[in-house]
Design an enzyme around this catalytic site. Structure first.
Site, mmCIF file in Angstrom:
data_model
loop_
_atom_site.group_PDB
_atom_site.id
_atom_site.type_symbol
_atom_site.label_atom_id
_atom_site.label_comp_id
_atom_site.label_asym_id
_atom_site.label_seq_id
_atom_site.Cartn_x
_atom_site.Cartn_y
_atom_site.Cartn_z
ATOM 1 N N HIS A 22 0.841 -1.204 0.000
ATOM 2 C CA HIS A 22 0.000 0.000 0.000
ATOM 3 C C HIS A 22 0.873 1.250 0.000
ATOM 4 C CE1 HIS A 22 -3.671 2.298 1.417
ATOM 5 N NE2 HIS A 22 -2.702 3.112 1.804
ATOM 6 N N GLU A 23 1.844 1.290 0.899
ATOM 7 C CA GLU A 23 2.720 2.461 0.990
ATOM 8 C C GLU A 23 3.622 2.577 -0.239
ATOM 9 O OE1 GLU A 23 2.472 4.789 3.140
ATOM 10 O OE2 GLU A 23 1.032 3.788 4.462
ATOM 11 N N HIS A 26 1.851 4.299 -3.078
ATOM 12 C CA HIS A 26 1.840 5.764 -2.931
ATOM 13 C C HIS A 26 3.155 6.357 -3.424
ATOM 14 C CE1 HIS A 26 -1.933 5.995 -0.887
ATOM 15 N NE2 HIS A 26 -1.532 5.435 0.240
#
Length: 223
Positions: A22-23, A26
């Site tokens: 998820h990170e 980004h």
């Protein structure tokens, strides 16, 4: 000891990958849209070691799991993004924010595809059934994939809440016209306090419960 090792494998490992990917998403999208902040820090990587927060990604989820907590929670090291460095800050903020939840939905779908392949092979009476030794090896993997679906969908739905600093809040900031965009952005320093109150009062489950149940049903029907 067997209990803790089992739970670390079938719950914490899928959580580690869900949070760190998820990170990483980004960071990757921010880099592609003009912000080099995460790139310069070595965060544009899908290597979990680059994003793991020892307490938030491993220790906290393990403690909650082993204490039979009614909820599982964790976090990775937040990816730093300089929104003003993006080529179009207001528009690109939306894509950077959406990258994390979309990655979690993709991971959940990958888990579904792997389960569609593995479950028939280890099922009783399957014409391509595995030996007992292979079944013992793959059954824990099936459990991890099942938890992976749940964890990734929960993480995606949670982060899409329209409250800064969550991804959904930043999407809304990017979509709203002024002065509403600025007013919502000013809530960000208090966002985690609001989340803590929602979590402690169990109001959060009422908010994310319906979309979570719907999406879980959709994904599980694909298996």
């Amino acid at each position: 000891m067997n209990f803790s090792i089992y739970d670390l494998s079938v719950w914490v490992l899928p959580l580690v990958f869900a949070i760190t990917f998820h990170e990483a998403a980004h960071a990757f999208v921010a880099y592609r849209l003009g912000d080099n902040t995460a790139w310069n820090l070595g965060r544009v990587s899908f290597n979990p070691a680059k994003h793991i927060d020892p307490f938030g990604t491993v220790i906290l989820p393990a403690m909650l799991l082993l204490s039979h907590s009614p909820f599982l929670f964790g976090y990775a090291k937040p990816v730093p993004v300089n929104f003003q460095a993006l080529r179009n800050p207001k528009r690109d903020m939306i894509w950077v924010a959406l990258a994390g939840p979309l990655t979690n939905f993709i991971l959940a779908f990958i888990c579904v595809l792997l389960l569609k392949f593995l479950v028939p092979m280890i099922g009783k009476g399957s014409p391509v059934g595995m030996s007992a030794l292979l079944v013992d090896f793959f059954v824990p993997i099936v459990f991890m994939l099942e938890r992976g679906i749940l964890i990734n969908i929960v993480l995606a739905v949670f982060n899409l809440l329209p409250l800064p600093p969550l991804d959904g809040g930043r999407v809304l900031v990017g979509l709203l016209p002024e002065p509403f965009s600025t007013l919502l952005a000013r809530i960000e320093p208090f966002g985690f306090l609001v989340l803590l109150v929602l979590l402690m009062t169990r109001s959060l489950s009422w908010i994310i419960g319906p979309p979570l149940d719907f999406l879980l049903k959709v994904f599980l029907e694909l298996i």
